[in-house]
Design a protein around this motif. Structure first.
Motif, short mmCIF file in Angstrom:
data_model
loop_
_atom_site.label_atom_id
_atom_site.label_comp_id
_atom_site.label_asym_id
_atom_site.label_seq_id
_atom_site.Cartn_x
_atom_site.Cartn_y
_atom_site.Cartn_z
N GLN A 79 38.08 84.58 30.90
CA GLN A 79 39.48 84.61 30.50
C GLN A 79 39.71 85.65 29.41
O GLN A 79 38.84 85.92 28.59
N GLN A 88 42.79 86.78 26.57
CA GLN A 88 44.05 86.44 25.93
C GLN A 88 44.64 87.70 25.32
O GLN A 88 43.93 88.51 24.71
N VAL A 98 47.89 89.13 22.91
CA VAL A 98 48.96 88.78 21.97
C VAL A 98 49.68 90.05 21.56
O VAL A 98 49.07 90.96 20.97
N GLY A 104 38.58 87.31 24.09
CA GLY A 104 37.97 86.63 25.23
C GLY A 104 37.00 87.55 25.95
O GLY A 104 36.29 88.32 25.33
N TYR A 155 45.77 90.11 33.71
CA TYR A 155 46.13 89.21 32.62
C TYR A 155 47.41 89.74 31.97
O TYR A 155 47.61 90.96 31.88
N GLY A 195 50.37 89.29 28.63
CA GLY A 195 50.81 88.73 27.38
C GLY A 195 52.12 87.98 27.57
O GLY A 195 52.68 87.92 28.67
N GLN A 196 52.63 87.43 26.46
CA GLN A 196 53.83 86.60 26.54
C GLN A 196 55.11 87.44 26.58
O GLN A 196 56.18 86.92 26.90
#
Length: 117
Positions: A1, A3, A5, A26, A106, A108-109
């Motif tokens: 995984q 992550q 940000v 990660g 992957y 981000g928000q």
């Protein structure tokens, strides 16, 4: 995984500048490219810029000469320097990391960038 940000979005006047940051954590050893996408209301998500593990970069035609993608490997962080911003740059900007084997993206928000005229 992995992550991701993001930080650095905000409101800026046309002609101004912003710098977005994306910190990765990660299993980053599995990543072969990182980039930025954006999505404006009613539009599909589109690629803005990408930087590959060998430091090759690609940009959308609409941002060439205005935006610069870079990375700091020691900090596992990718940056997007945005200059000469235009109202049409207004969108939610998403950091993206690509894994090659097996292929996976992957995200981000997202961070809002608003350029006022």
């Amino acid at each position: 995984q992995v992550q991701l940000v993001e930080s650095g979005g905000g409101l800026v006047q046309a002609g101004g500048s912003l710098r977005l940051s994306c910190a990765a954590s990660g299993s980053i050893f599995s990543i072969n490219a990182m980039g930025w996408y954006r999505q404006a209301p009613g539009n599909q998500r589109e690629l803005v810029a990408v930087i590959f593990s060998g430091s090759t970069t690609n940009y959308a035609d609409s941002v060439k000469g205005r935006f610069t993608i870079s990375r700091d490997n020691a900090k596992n962080t990718v940056y997007l320097q945005m200059n000469s911003l235009k109202p049409e740059d207004t969108a939610v900007y998403y950091c993206n990391a690509q894994r090659s084997t097996p292929p996976y993206h992957y995200w981000g928000q997202g961070t809002q960038v608003t350029v006022s005229s």
